[in-house]
Design a protein around this motif. Structure first.
Motif, PDB file in Angstrom:
ATOM      1  N   HIS A   6       0.867  -1.180   0.000  1.00  0.00           N
ATOM      2  CA  HIS A   6       0.000   0.000   0.000  1.00  0.00           C
ATOM      3  C   HIS A   6       0.903   1.230   0.000  1.00  0.00           C
ATOM      4  O   HIS A   6       1.788   1.363   0.837  1.00  0.00           O
ATOM      5  CB  HIS A   6      -0.901   0.021   1.234  1.00  0.00           C
ATOM      6  N   GLN A  29      -1.253  -1.011  -3.981  1.00  0.00           N
ATOM      7  CA  GLN A  29      -2.569  -0.734  -3.415  1.00  0.00           C
ATOM      8  C   GLN A  29      -2.606   0.719  -2.965  1.00  0.00           C
ATOM      9  O   GLN A  29      -1.619   1.245  -2.448  1.00  0.00           O
ATOM     10  CB  GLN A  29      -2.859  -1.646  -2.221  1.00  0.00           C
ATOM     11  N   HIS A  66      -8.090   0.383  -1.753  1.00  0.00           N
ATOM     12  CA  HIS A  66      -8.674   0.034  -0.460  1.00  0.00           C
ATOM     13  C   HIS A  66      -9.723   1.068  -0.093  1.00  0.00           C
ATOM     14  O   HIS A  66      -9.467   2.264  -0.119  1.00  0.00           O
ATOM     15  CB  HIS A  66      -7.599  -0.033   0.629  1.00  0.00           C
ATOM     16  N   GLU A 142     -12.769  -8.185   2.542  1.00  0.00           N
ATOM     17  CA  GLU A 142     -11.579  -8.564   3.298  1.00  0.00           C
ATOM     18  C   GLU A 142     -11.999  -9.165   4.637  1.00  0.00           C
ATOM     19  O   GLU A 142     -12.846  -8.603   5.331  1.00  0.00           O
ATOM     20  CB  GLU A 142     -10.683  -7.347   3.537  1.00  0.00           C
ATOM     21  N   HIS A 213      -3.400  -9.724   1.468  1.00  0.00           N
ATOM     22  CA  HIS A 213      -2.677  -8.773   2.301  1.00  0.00           C
ATOM     23  C   HIS A 213      -1.735  -9.595   3.169  1.00  0.00           C
ATOM     24  O   HIS A 213      -2.188 -10.489   3.904  1.00  0.00           O
ATOM     25  CB  HIS A 213      -3.636  -7.978   3.193  1.00  0.00           C
TER      26      HIS A 213
END
Length: 287
Positions: A6, A29, A66, A142, A213
């Motif tokens: 990320h 991300q 996200h 998620e 993740h």
């Protein structure tokens, strides 16, 4: 498998590509807006064009967006609920514009209203949000860590939402290693990961797993507390490799969300450790 993280979009959405390249990642991300406020960011068309051009030029594979952590699709409060739906729709629009593979989100919490009530609220919200998916962009639930009213702490709960939405063809899953561990999934052993994959295949389908993740955990197995740790610095440690090298995951993009040095976020060192962990466990795989 692609390894990435990320990264920030400060200075324009296209700068995410510059940042992931700088730390040696293959995939990126991002948040499509400030994670601290509801208001969506209006991305300039030229920034979106630069994003696509840089992604192709640098050979960056997976891209995930996200959703805001403020989002609660199960919220009993109508104001929070509507802001969550509107924000998610805007996130999906931005993700489709940049050609992202997935919008990753947490379902939220029913805040004491009960799982069934929360499930109905979330399903109604997702029906509206899924309408916005275009191109190759999926919406990915998620798995969550947490206690009490949090929805999505188990594959069973995620599967219930998938079934409630008639197994929508654009609704997938992103698995977070830290959240799994905190929720009691023993994924630091090969047999534990095998059991997870078998359950995922039975309840949801492996074809719906779109991203990972990869985070170590600062809290113990089954703690129900979401505390990410840097690779090899948490309680999963070397055992995180058992999760990372499972054959069912090797075609996926793996995104780091670790604190990094002085809590500055993922860096080149964390990606290096992730690659080396993967290599060690690949070399040690039973034949």
């Amino acid at each position: 498998m692609e390894f990435g993280a990320h990264v920030s979009t400060r200075g324009g959405i296209d700068t995410a590509i510059d940042r992931i390249v700088a730390i040696g990642g293959d995939c990126a991300q991002v948040f499509t807006q400030s994670p601290r406020m509801w208001r969506a960011t209006a991305h300039a068309p030229e920034a979106i064009e630069r994003f696509a051009a840089k992604r192709q030029e640098e050979g960056i594979g997976g891209v995930a967006c996200h959703a805001l952590y403020l989002v609660n699709l199960a919220a009993p409060d109508d104001g929070v609920y509507q802001r969550s739906v509107d924000t998610m729709r805007a996130t999906v629009d931005a993700a489709c514009a940049i050609g992202a593979d997935a919008v990753v989100f947490h379902v939220g919490s029913h805040l004491g209203a009960g799982f069934d009530a929360g499930l109905e609220r979330a399903a109604a919200a997702l029906e509206q949000i899924l309408e916005r998916c275009e191109g190759d962009t999926w919406l990915c639930m998620e798995n969550s860590a947490g206690t009490g009213a949090t929805i999505g702490r188990s594959l069973e709960e995620l599967a219930a939402l998938l079934e409630r939405l008639d197994r929508h063809p654009r609704l997938g899953v992103c698995l977070d290693s830290c959240h799994l561990y905190a929720s009691g999934y023993e994924i630091t052993r090969r047999e534990g990961v095998d059991a997870l994959v078998a359950e995922l295949d039975e309840r949801i389908g492996l074809d719906r797993l779109r991203a990972l993740h990869v985070n170590d955990s600062a809290t113990e197995l089954g703690s129900n507390r979401d505390r990410h740790a840097n690779i090899m610095e948490g309680l999963m440690g070397e055992g995180l490799g058992a999760f990372l090298v499972h054959p069912a995951f090797q075609h996926l993009s793996a995104y780091l969300e670790v604190p990094g040095q002085e809590k500055s976020g993922p860096n080149a060192e964390e990606i290096r450790k992730l690659r080396e962990l993967h290599a060690r466990w690949t070399d040690a795989a039973p034949t």
